[in-house]
Structures are given as C-alpha cells and as structure tokens.
Design a protein around this motif. Structure first.
Motif, PDB file in Angstrom:
ATOM      1  N   ASN A  94       0.805  -1.222   0.000  1.00  0.00           N
ATOM      2  CA  ASN A  94       0.000   0.000   0.000  1.00  0.00           C
ATOM      3  C   ASN A  94       0.837   1.271   0.000  1.00  0.00           C
ATOM      4  OD1 ASN A  94       0.874  -0.726   2.629  1.00  0.00           O
ATOM      5  ND2 ASN A  94      -0.620   0.672   3.541  1.00  0.00           N
ATOM      6  N   MET A  95       2.165   1.120  -0.014  1.00  0.00           N
ATOM      7  CA  MET A  95       3.062   2.273  -0.001  1.00  0.00           C
ATOM      8  C   MET A  95       3.765   2.412  -1.337  1.00  0.00           C
ATOM      9  SD  MET A  95       4.974   2.127   3.691  1.00  0.00           S
ATOM     10  CE  MET A  95       4.083   2.165   5.255  1.00  0.00           C
ATOM     11  N   THR A  96       4.126   3.642  -1.695  1.00  0.00           N
ATOM     12  CA  THR A  96       4.914   3.880  -2.896  1.00  0.00           C
ATOM     13  C   THR A  96       6.367   3.448  -2.650  1.00  0.00           C
ATOM     14  OG1 THR A  96       5.561   6.117  -2.234  1.00  0.00           O
ATOM     15  CG2 THR A  96       3.489   5.878  -3.466  1.00  0.00           C
ATOM     16  N   VAL A  97       7.141   3.469  -3.711  1.00  0.00           N
ATOM     17  CA  VAL A  97       8.577   3.162  -3.590  1.00  0.00           C
ATOM     18  C   VAL A  97       9.224   4.082  -2.558  1.00  0.00           C
ATOM     19  CG1 VAL A  97      10.787   3.338  -4.804  1.00  0.00           C
ATOM     20  CG2 VAL A  97       8.848   2.210  -5.907  1.00  0.00           C
ATOM     21  N   LEU A  98       8.971   5.373  -2.671  1.00  0.00           N
ATOM     22  CA  LEU A  98       9.562   6.333  -1.745  1.00  0.00           C
ATOM     23  C   LEU A  98       9.106   6.070  -0.315  1.00  0.00           C
ATOM     24  CD1 LEU A  98      11.291   8.848  -1.347  1.00  0.00           C
ATOM     25  CD2 LEU A  98       9.256  10.240  -1.813  1.00  0.00           C
ATOM     26  N   GLU A  99       7.827   5.794  -0.125  1.00  0.00           N
ATOM     27  CA  GLU A  99       7.304   5.564   1.229  1.00  0.00           C
ATOM     28  C   GLU A  99       7.867   4.282   1.831  1.00  0.00           C
ATOM     29  OE1 GLU A  99       2.938   7.751   0.642  1.00  0.00           O
ATOM     30  OE2 GLU A  99       3.191   5.616   0.194  1.00  0.00           O
ATOM     31  N   ASN A 100       8.079   3.242   1.014  1.00  0.00           N
ATOM     32  CA  ASN A 100       8.675   2.006   1.512  1.00  0.00           C
ATOM     33  C   ASN A 100      10.068   2.249   2.083  1.00  0.00           C
ATOM     34  OD1 ASN A 100       7.587  -0.976   1.176  1.00  0.00           O
ATOM     35  ND2 ASN A 100       6.609   0.228  -0.444  1.00  0.00           N
ATOM     36  N   ILE A 101      10.835   3.102   1.399  1.00  0.00           N
ATOM     37  CA  ILE A 101      12.193   3.376   1.876  1.00  0.00           C
ATOM     38  C   ILE A 101      12.165   4.349   3.052  1.00  0.00           C
ATOM     39  CG2 ILE A 101      14.502   4.151   1.210  1.00  0.00           C
ATOM     40  CD1 ILE A 101      13.738   3.478  -1.692  1.00  0.00           C
ATOM     41  N   GLN A 102      11.302   5.369   2.955  1.00  0.00           N
ATOM     42  CA  GLN A 102      11.206   6.349   4.042  1.00  0.00           C
ATOM     43  C   GLN A 102      10.764   5.717   5.352  1.00  0.00           C
ATOM     44  OE1 GLN A 102       8.507   9.180   2.223  1.00  0.00           O
ATOM     45  NE2 GLN A 102      10.157  10.689   1.938  1.00  0.00           N
ATOM     46  N   PHE A 103       9.998   4.630   5.271  1.00  0.00           N
ATOM     47  CA  PHE A 103       9.460   3.993   6.476  1.00  0.00           C
ATOM     48  C   PHE A 103      10.567   3.585   7.446  1.00  0.00           C
ATOM     49  CE2 PHE A 103       7.766   0.364   8.912  1.00  0.00           C
ATOM     50  CZ  PHE A 103       6.592   0.922   9.385  1.00  0.00           C
ATOM     51  N   VAL A 104      11.754   3.224   6.923  1.00  0.00           N
ATOM     52  CA  VAL A 104      12.860   2.789   7.792  1.00  0.00           C
ATOM     53  C   VAL A 104      14.021   3.777   7.774  1.00  0.00           C
ATOM     54  CG1 VAL A 104      12.294   0.345   7.581  1.00  0.00           C
ATOM     55  CG2 VAL A 104      13.848   1.387   5.930  1.00  0.00           C
ATOM     56  N   THR A 105      13.833   4.951   7.151  1.00  0.00           N
ATOM     57  CA  THR A 105      14.916   5.927   7.052  1.00  0.00           C
ATOM     58  C   THR A 105      15.094   6.670   8.376  1.00  0.00           C
ATOM     59  OG1 THR A 105      14.503   6.256   4.699  1.00  0.00           O
ATOM     60  CG2 THR A 105      15.741   7.973   5.832  1.00  0.00           C
ATOM     61  N   PRO A 106      16.320   6.711   8.910  1.00  0.00           N
ATOM     62  CA  PRO A 106      16.547   7.455  10.155  1.00  0.00           C
ATOM     63  C   PRO A 106      16.295   8.948   9.961  1.00  0.00           C
ATOM     64  CG  PRO A 106      18.402   6.001   9.636  1.00  0.00           C
ATOM     65  CD  PRO A 106      17.533   6.056   8.412  1.00  0.00           C
ATOM     66  N   PRO A 107      16.029   9.664  11.035  1.00  0.00           N
ATOM     67  CA  PRO A 107      15.818  11.119  10.931  1.00  0.00           C
ATOM     68  C   PRO A 107      17.052  11.814  10.347  1.00  0.00           C
ATOM     69  CG  PRO A 107      15.142  10.295  13.091  1.00  0.00           C
ATOM     70  CD  PRO A 107      15.850   9.165  12.408  1.00  0.00           C
ATOM     71  N   HIS A 108      16.803  12.908   9.628  1.00  0.00           N
ATOM     72  CA  HIS A 108      17.868  13.749   9.071  1.00  0.00           C
ATOM     73  C   HIS A 108      18.765  12.978   8.091  1.00  0.00           C
ATOM     74  CE1 HIS A 108      16.494  16.304  12.308  1.00  0.00           C
ATOM     75  NE2 HIS A 108      16.947  15.464  13.219  1.00  0.00           N
ATOM     76  N   SER A 109      18.172  12.061   7.336  1.00  0.00           N
ATOM     77  CA  SER A 109      18.946  11.269   6.367  1.00  0.00           C
ATOM     78  C   SER A 109      18.461  11.524   4.934  1.00  0.00           C
ATOM     79  CB  SER A 109      18.825   9.775   6.697  1.00  0.00           C
ATOM     80  OG  SER A 109      19.321   9.480   7.976  1.00  0.00           O
ATOM     81  N   GLU A 110      17.927  12.718   4.684  1.00  0.00           N
ATOM     82  CA  GLU A 110      17.370  13.016   3.356  1.00  0.00           C
ATOM     83  C   GLU A 110      18.430  12.913   2.259  1.00  0.00           C
ATOM     84  OE1 GLU A 110      17.007  14.908   6.030  1.00  0.00           O
ATOM     85  OE2 GLU A 110      14.854  14.726   6.497  1.00  0.00           O
ATOM     86  N   ARG A 111      19.633  13.377   2.545  1.00  0.00           N
ATOM     87  CA  ARG A 111      20.703  13.331   1.543  1.00  0.00           C
ATOM     88  C   ARG A 111      21.063  11.886   1.206  1.00  0.00           C
ATOM     89  NH1 ARG A 111      26.621  16.352   2.074  1.00  0.00           N
ATOM     90  NH2 ARG A 111      27.441  15.697   0.049  1.00  0.00           N
ATOM     91  N   LEU A 112      21.138  11.067   2.239  1.00  0.00           N
ATOM     92  CA  LEU A 112      21.442   9.655   2.039  1.00  0.00           C
ATOM     93  C   LEU A 112      20.323   8.969   1.254  1.00  0.00           C
ATOM     94  CD1 LEU A 112      23.367   7.307   2.734  1.00  0.00           C
ATOM     95  CD2 LEU A 112      22.090   6.996   4.856  1.00  0.00           C
ATOM     96  N   LEU A 113      19.071   9.314   1.545  1.00  0.00           N
ATOM     97  CA  LEU A 113      17.928   8.752   0.830  1.00  0.00           C
ATOM     98  C   LEU A 113      17.992   9.104  -0.657  1.00  0.00           C
ATOM     99  CD1 LEU A 113      15.127   7.386   0.776  1.00  0.00           C
ATOM    100  CD2 LEU A 113      14.148   9.592   1.428  1.00  0.00           C
ATOM    101  N   ASP A 114      18.256  10.358  -0.950  1.00  0.00           N
ATOM    102  CA  ASP A 114      18.358  10.792  -2.345  1.00  0.00           C
ATOM    103  C   ASP A 114      19.491  10.061  -3.061  1.00  0.00           C
ATOM    104  OD1 ASP A 114      16.270  12.534  -1.917  1.00  0.00           O
ATOM    105  OD2 ASP A 114      17.554  14.295  -1.627  1.00  0.00           O
ATOM    106  N   GLN A 115      20.599   9.892  -2.372  1.00  0.00           N
ATOM    107  CA  GLN A 115      21.755   9.223  -2.969  1.00  0.00           C
ATOM    108  C   GLN A 115      21.433   7.767  -3.309  1.00  0.00           C
ATOM    109  OE1 GLN A 115      25.255   9.323  -0.497  1.00  0.00           O
ATOM    110  NE2 GLN A 115      26.475   8.078  -1.911  1.00  0.00           N
ATOM    111  N   LEU A 116      20.773   7.064  -2.391  1.00  0.00           N
ATOM    112  CA  LEU A 116      20.433   5.661  -2.626  1.00  0.00           C
ATOM    113  C   LEU A 116      19.421   5.509  -3.759  1.00  0.00           C
ATOM    114  CD1 LEU A 116      20.184   3.740   0.770  1.00  0.00           C
ATOM    115  CD2 LEU A 116      21.401   3.031  -1.288  1.00  0.00           C
ATOM    116  N   ILE A 117      18.441   6.386  -3.802  1.00  0.00           N
ATOM    117  CA  ILE A 117      17.451   6.329  -4.880  1.00  0.00           C
ATOM    118  C   ILE A 117      18.127   6.528  -6.233  1.00  0.00           C
ATOM    119  CG2 ILE A 117      15.502   7.574  -5.900  1.00  0.00           C
ATOM    120  CD1 ILE A 117      14.438   7.970  -3.052  1.00  0.00           C
ATOM    121  N   GLN A 118      19.086   7.458  -6.265  1.00  0.00           N
ATOM    122  CA  GLN A 118      19.806   7.704  -7.515  1.00  0.00           C
ATOM    123  C   GLN A 118      20.672   6.501  -7.895  1.00  0.00           C
ATOM    124  OE1 GLN A 118      22.327  11.166  -7.391  1.00  0.00           O
ATOM    125  NE2 GLN A 118      22.811  11.082  -9.567  1.00  0.00           N
TER     126      GLN A 118
END
Length: 271
Positions: A94-118
């Motif tokens: 029921n979650m999008t690709v981004l939401e699936n990854i964000q669900f376990v992403t630690p706080p203040h890790s937006e840069r790391l999230l963007d890097q992994l998606i890329q």
C-alpha cells in the motif's frame, strides 16, 4: 569483524540433528553461503537477524554482543544493525517506492535517501507502488531499504532467484557496486554458481547444518582484461544499441563493430 558460533536442533533430510556453525566475517567482505536446500543457510541468516534463537551461541559484531546465551544477552531484531533482503522483497503493497524506503529511514537522512534512490536507478518509480514494478525493480527497492540505515551486516536471501536472466545480471552488478561503494559486510545465500563467481570473495558451503568447506573465491585483478563468452546478441531498435549477454553481464553499445560479433565469441572486458 563479525563472529558467529551457534548450535541449535534442526530437522534435516536425514532426520533431527544439530545445526552447528562457527565462522568469522571480516569487515567489508562479501561471503556467499551455499549448499543444498534445507542445509541451514536461511536459518543462519535468521539467527543473525534475531528472528530465531539458538540453543547455545554467541554473535559478536564489531565488539558488540548481539547474542550470548550463557550471559542471557539476545538483542531484538530492531536493536541489531541489520539490512535484510528477502527473495519475495517483503515490500508494503500500500506504499509507494519512496514511502517504503522512508518507512525505515533514520531522521535527518534526506541526503542519504536521495543518494540511494539515484544509485539504485529508482528515480522514475518513486511514486509507484510495488504492484506496478518489475521483479528487478522491486528488489532494487528492497536493497535501498536495507541499506538506508547503513547496517553493519547486509543479509541477502536468494535475491536473484525469482528474476529473469537479464534482471538477475543487472541486479548482481548493482549489488556489487553498492557493496564496494558502501563498504558493507555482506552475507549472500544463493544456489547459483554465477552469483558466487561474480559477487563473492569467499564461499562457505553448508551440508546438514555443518560447514563442509570454506574457501576464497579467486577474482580477476582490478584493471586487468577478462574474456567472457557471448551467450546471445541482438539489436535494440528503440535505443539503436547492440545488446550482448554473457553468463554474468548484460552489455550495450552503439559501436558498429559489435555487428560482427557472434554467439560463442569471446568479448574482452575491463573493470
């Protein structure tokens, strides 16, 4: 450094006996765990993840005790620095690709999230849900989700088994690239020789819950040429590229000289 020493009763094809395994994984290594079905490979991953508890054992990761049955230490799965990629991906439908990854992403890790998606090539799919993705794309989401917390240990349980040959080759190369880039200590369960040859620097073979062999995997030296036999060759009219498949790679090129290549020819690779 990861040290494991566990013993637990288990039902094998020859009856109930004990799974009894000891090994050490150097930091940054990629070890393949192979053996026949029912030999205890997935059980070892589950023990490392804290999803099962042995009768007796100790698991030490980078000088931190995750398990010590004598001292009654047994960290819960969420307390262990583990990334786990299952064969069936285990994504939230029921979650999008981004939401699936964000669900376990630690706080203040937006840069790391963007890097992994890329790095996993998921940018075009971040708003889609798992049902709209191919098997290879879903595994890329599972891999990104497993790495987002920078785990001390990455566990891969037959991640290529349900994929077609092309998707398997592409995912193998992605796993190798991310493993080298992120320096993760990785334990891979697989039944396939190609997975071991392409990815692993060491292979542990299990039989009936015991280590039958533990050997390094010989690798081609970085920067040296390597030949691979062509298994198929075709022309992609949409991209105007030649597509060559070997046992381990899917290669593309606009080089007109590739039109002269044939199945069973050898192509030189440089890494």
């Amino acid at each position: 450094m990861i040290r494991l020493d566990v013993t637990m009763p288990r039902l094998f094809s020859e009856g109930v006996t004990e799974l009894q395994v000891q090994f050490t994984l150097p930091t940054g290594s990629l070890t393949a765990l192979v053996g026949p079905s029912g030999s205890g490979k997935t059980t070892l991953l589950r023990l490392l993840a804290g999803l099962e508890t042995p009768k007796r054992g100790q698991i030490e990761v980078n000088d931190s005790l995750w398990l010590d049955t004598d001292r009654r230490i047994n960290l819960a799965p969420q307390q262990r620095s583990i990334g786990y990629v299952f064969q069936d991906t285990a994504l939230f439908p029921n979650m999008t690709v981004l939401e699936n990854i964000q669900f376990v992403t630690p706080p203040h890790s937006e840069r790391l999230l963007d890097q992994l998606i890329q790095e996993t090539g998921l940018e075009p799919f971040i708003r889609q849900k798992p049902a709209a993705l191919s098997g290879g794309q879903r595994q890329r989401v599972a891999l990104a989700r497993a790495l987002i917390r920078r785990p001390a240990l990455l566990l891969l349980d037959e991640p290529f088994a349900a994929l077609d040959p092309v998707a398997s080759q592409q995912l193998r190369q992605l796993v190798l690239k991310l493993h080298n880039h992120w320096g993760t200590t990785t334990l891979l369960v697989s039944h396939y020789e190609t997975d071991v040859r392409v990815l692993a620097d060491r292979v542990i073979r299990l039989t009936q819950g015991r280590i039958q062999s533990d050997q390094p995997v010989l690798k081609t030296l970085t920067g040296s040429p390597q030949s691979e036999q062509i298994r198929s060759i075709s022309f992609d009219n949409t991209q105007q590229e030649w597509v060559v498949e070997t046992d381990t790679l899917s290669l593309r090129s606009t080089n007109p000289a590739w039109s002269q290549l044939k199945v069973n020819d050898f192509i030189q690779l440089t890494f």
